[in-house]
Design an enzyme around this catalytic site. Sequence first.
Site, PDB file in Angstrom:
ATOM      1  CB  SER A 253      -0.929  -0.060   1.017  1.00 53.57           C
ATOM      2  OG  SER A 253      -0.152   0.304   2.263  1.00 53.57           O
ATOM      3  CE  LYS A 254      -1.992   5.211  -4.151  1.00 57.83           C
ATOM      4  NZ  LYS A 254      -3.483   5.879  -4.283  1.00 57.83           N
TER       5      LYS A 254
END
Length: 290
Positions: A253-254
Site C-alpha cells: 500500500s501507498k
Amino acid sequence: MAATPVTRFAPSPTGRLHLGHAHSALLAWEAARRAGGRFLLRIEDIDPLRCRPEYTAGILEDLAWLGLDWDGPVRRQSEHMAEYRAVLDRLAGMGLLYPCFCTRADIAREVAAIGHAPHGPDGLLYPGTCRRLPAREREARIASGQPYALRLDMAAALAHAPRWLSRIEHGTRRRCDPAQFGDVVLARKDTPASYHLCVTHDDAVQGVTLVTRAEDLAPAAELHRLLQALLGWRAPRYCHHGLLLGTDGKRLSKRDGAPTLAALREAGISAREVRDRARGSAPLATPPGG
Ligand code: GLU
C-alpha cells in the site's frame, strides 16, 4: 457471439502507482487486448484534498512505461461533477436520499448513547439520526447554510430495488447484500459526490463490461449493483483479484511505503520485469468473469 470486453483501470491520484496497481491494470489491459476489446483509463480525482495533478501525470507516465496503452481520452472524474449531481437529483426525486448534517463527533456520540456500534465495509454504520429529522428542520438547516452530506436511505432503496437483486451472486460467490453499507454517503460534505456514486455512474456511461480490481473492493460491488438496479444501468461483470503482499506479508500500500513503479524504474528494473512481477506474484481470487 459474445461482445468484446470493455475494461478499465481507475486509480485515484493520491500517490504514485506500485506493483499492486500494475497487477490490476495488467489484468484489465490483457483481458481487453486478448479479446480485441477496449481498455479505458479513468482518473478518480474527486477528492480535492488527497488528489494531486502530479500524481495523475505520474500514472500516465507509469502506464506508458509499462506499455499499457489505453483507448480513447482519459476520463477525469473532477470534470464530470454536473453528471454526478444529475444522478443525485434522480435518486432524490425517487425519495431515496436525505441530507445528513452530522459531524463525526455527532455520530460517535449517538453511537455511544445507543451502546453498540455495528460496522460495515466502509466503517461505522450510520445510526440514522438525520433520517428522522422533520422536513421543516431539514429545510431550516439547509437555509441557514449548515453543511450536509447526502445519504442513501437504504431501507427505502431496497424497497425500491427489484426483488431479484437479493438473489444474485457476484464473481466472489457471495449473495448481493447492499444493506451491509447502511445509509451510505453518496455526496460528501466537502465533495458533492462519493466514490460509490461516481464509479457506478462512470462504469455505466463508459460502457465498461468487466471490472477488475482488488478484492478489498468486492463488498462495494454489492452496493454498486443496487445503484445500477435503481438507476437502470447495465451491470458489468466483476473480477476481484487477490492483493499483492510485500515481503513482510502485509498488503502493498501507498501508506506502508510499497516501492513505487517509478522507484523500480529508477533502480534499473525493466518494464518487462515489472510486468512479469505484477502478473505472476498474485494469483487471481476468481477467474475473469467467474
Ligand atoms: N479509485 C479506486 C482506487 O484507486 C479504484 C476504484 C475501482 O476500481 O472501482 O482504489
